[in-house]
Design an enzyme around this catalytic site. Structure first.
Site, PDB file in Angstrom:
ATOM      1  N   TYR A 220     -23.287 -10.995 -18.051  1.00 33.72           N
ATOM      2  CA  TYR A 220     -22.137 -10.510 -17.283  1.00 33.72           C
ATOM      3  C   TYR A 220     -22.498  -9.813 -15.980  1.00 33.72           C
ATOM      4  O   TYR A 220     -21.633  -9.317 -15.285  1.00 33.72           O
ATOM      5  CB  TYR A 220     -21.252  -9.604 -18.139  1.00 33.72           C
ATOM      6  N   ARG A 369     -25.803   3.627  -6.744  1.00 35.58           N
ATOM      7  CA  ARG A 369     -26.363   2.280  -6.850  1.00 35.58           C
ATOM      8  C   ARG A 369     -25.423   1.279  -6.190  1.00 35.58           C
ATOM      9  O   ARG A 369     -24.218   1.321  -6.386  1.00 35.58           O
ATOM     10  CB  ARG A 369     -26.452   1.945  -8.346  1.00 35.58           C
TER      11      ARG A 369
HETATM   12  C1  LIG Z   1     -27.062  -4.376 -18.923  1.00 34.00           C
HETATM   13  C2  LIG Z   1     -28.283  -4.253 -19.724  1.00 34.00           C
HETATM   14  C3  LIG Z   1     -28.239  -4.396 -21.105  1.00 34.00           C
HETATM   15  C4  LIG Z   1     -26.914  -4.630 -21.788  1.00 34.00           C
HETATM   16  O1  LIG Z   1     -26.990  -4.743 -23.157  1.00 34.00           O
HETATM   17  P1  LIG Z   1     -25.652  -5.055 -23.973  1.00 34.00           P
HETATM   18  O2  LIG Z   1     -26.131  -5.388 -25.320  1.00 34.00           O
HETATM   19  O3  LIG Z   1     -24.967  -6.185 -23.268  1.00 34.00           O
HETATM   20  O4  LIG Z   1     -24.779  -3.859 -23.921  1.00 34.00           O
HETATM   21  C5  LIG Z   1     -29.422  -4.307 -21.805  1.00 34.00           C
HETATM   22  N1  LIG Z   1     -30.596  -4.069 -21.172  1.00 34.00           N
HETATM   23  C6  LIG Z   1     -30.667  -3.923 -19.830  1.00 34.00           C
HETATM   24  C7  LIG Z   1     -31.968  -3.682 -19.175  1.00 34.00           C
HETATM   25  C8  LIG Z   1     -29.514  -4.008 -19.071  1.00 34.00           C
HETATM   26  O5  LIG Z   1     -29.560  -3.847 -17.761  1.00 34.00           O
END
Ligand SMILES: *Cc1c(COP(=O)(O)O)cnc(C)c1O
Length: 411
Positions: A220, A369
């Site tokens: 996303y 950011r």
């Molecule tokens: C955005 C992000 C996530 C997101 O994890 P979800 O399981 O989708 O909430 C995980 N790790 C990193 C490094 C991110 O930037």
């Protein structure tokens, strides 16, 4: 310093300028948060509508075959593989980044049963740390070792089963040298799980060249797959035969519809799947990935680097002495695709920007950011964003913003 007219001149010759029209973006917004939630591709809107009305509404259960719902995780995975320099059978779409990370950390630990340590760094993305903590609790004898970012390389030793690192840091945009670190880990016999959440769709990736073992990434953010889009996993083909997911669900079975009692893993990357895939989310993500594949990643990276230089150049000139410190690497090869500044009043300043239509985000304790997303962001957008920031600082308009809530906010 670049003028607005000069910024518009850059836009006129931008090879990516046609992509903006393929997104739904409100006219009165400058969106600098595509690194957190990508905007809506028009094709994703249409794909979800078609999936809902035609495939679900009319096709009903027949769509598992007729619309290839059942093949969606591997099909979208194969497309995604092209964005990360992997073979088509080395990536699959499933679950969330957190869940996928759990599956791969435990799987990696089981591939190195004589080694107890999962190594990661202080300040890694929170869910990565929490999931690593939970994963070691599921494997007898395993333990988590968390070191300062500069100490990671030296800490990889004969006890290390798996190194868990984020490729591009979510706060600073600092990029790790994937090839170098992977080689270093392999030299001691350790595996590496890369989190590509802030890398995929943002910078060119070549997992094959880096000889990467495992990776996860988010659908996303730069892939514009929609809120809560499913995530993806990469596992090098050489590891498939010995790979065992801790969530041995029926979608990872060699014959899901044989309805046999005993679990037998699928031959390839599908063995990492767990349950029934989220078809509506996959439809949106596939459209986002298709859109990204229409653009050339090197062209995207070149524009990202130039957007950064324009942003930073304007900040240096127009906001000198206003308390902003750029905390992102200045060398484009050492960062991802956002620019971050620390400022003691960061929260209020970001609120003032958002209230005026420039959407970036704030990360504790003091970080502003701004996502630099070349497909839909213009040089003129960056110029106007910094112009507005200069106005907010000169007028001290940020002082009237409400103070930072104690619980934090989701953005
Ligand atoms: C955005 C992000 C996530 C997101 O994890 P979800 O399981 O989708 O909430 C995980 N790790 C990193 C490094 C991110 O930037």
């Amino acid at each position: 310093m670049i003028s607005l007219a000069e910024a518009r001149g850059l836009d006129a010759t931008d090879p990516l300028r046609g992509f903006r029209d393929r997104f739904h973006l409100p006219d009165d917004i400058i969106y600098l948060d595509g690194n957190s939630l990508g905007p809506l591709p028009l094709a994703a809107r249409d794909a979800v509508r078609a999936t809902v009305h035609g495939e679900w509404g009319n096709g009903l259960i027949r769509s598992w075959n007729d619309a290839d719902w059942i093949g969606a995780p591997a099909r979208v995975g194969a497309k995604l593989a092209r964005l990360i320099g992997a073979a088509p059978g080395e990536a699959v779409v499933a679950d969330s980044t957190s869940v996928d990370l759990f599956k791969l950390i435990v799987a990696a630990l089981r591939l190195r049963p004589d080694r107890p340590v999962v190594l990661t760094e202080v300040g890694n993305f929170p869910t990565d740390l929490y999931v690593a903590e939970g994963a070691v609790r599921c494997v007898t004898g395993a333990r988590l070792h968390t070191v300062e970012p500069e100490a990671v390389e030296a800490a990889i030793d004969a006890e290390t089963a798996v190194v868990v690192l984020t490729h591009v840091h979510y706060k600073t945009a600092r990029r790790r040298d994937m090839k170098r670190l992977t080689a270093l880990a392999h030299a001691t016999g350790a595996l590496v799980v890369w989190d590509l959440s802030h890398s995929v769709g943002a910078i060119p990736l070549d997992l094959k060249d880096a000889d990467a073992d495992f990776a996860v990434g988010c659908g996303y953010k730069f892939l514009n797959g929609g809120p809560g889009a499913p995530a993806f996993m990469f596992a090098a083909e050489r590891l498939h035969p010995s790979l065992a997911s801790p969530i041995s669900g029926w979608m990872g079975h060699a014959e899901p519809f044989a309805f046999s009692d005993a679990w037998r893993p699928a031959a390839g990357i599908e063995r990492l799947l767990a349950g029934t895939p989220p078809i509506l989310g996959l439809a949106a993500l596939e459209a986002g990935v298709d859109l990204m594949l229409d653009a050339d990643m090197a062209t995207i990276a070149a524009k990202s680097a130039q957007l950064f230089d324009v942003f930073k150049g304007l900040m240096d000139e127009r906001l000198a002495g206003r308390g902003f410190t750029c905390i992102s690497p200045v060398d484009a090869a050492e960062r991802g695709s956002h620019i971050a500044f620390s400022h003691p009043n960061g929260f209020a300043i970001m609120q003032a920007l958002i209230a005026r239509g420039v959407i970036g985000d704030y990360r504790r304790p003091d970080i502003l950011r701004f996502g630099l997303t070349p497909l839909y962001l213009s040089y003129a957008d960056v110029w106007r964003a910094v112009d507005l920031l200069a106005e907010i600082m000169a007028s001290e308009a940020w002082r009237t913003e409400a103070p930072e809530p104690q619980g934090g906010s989701v953005t």
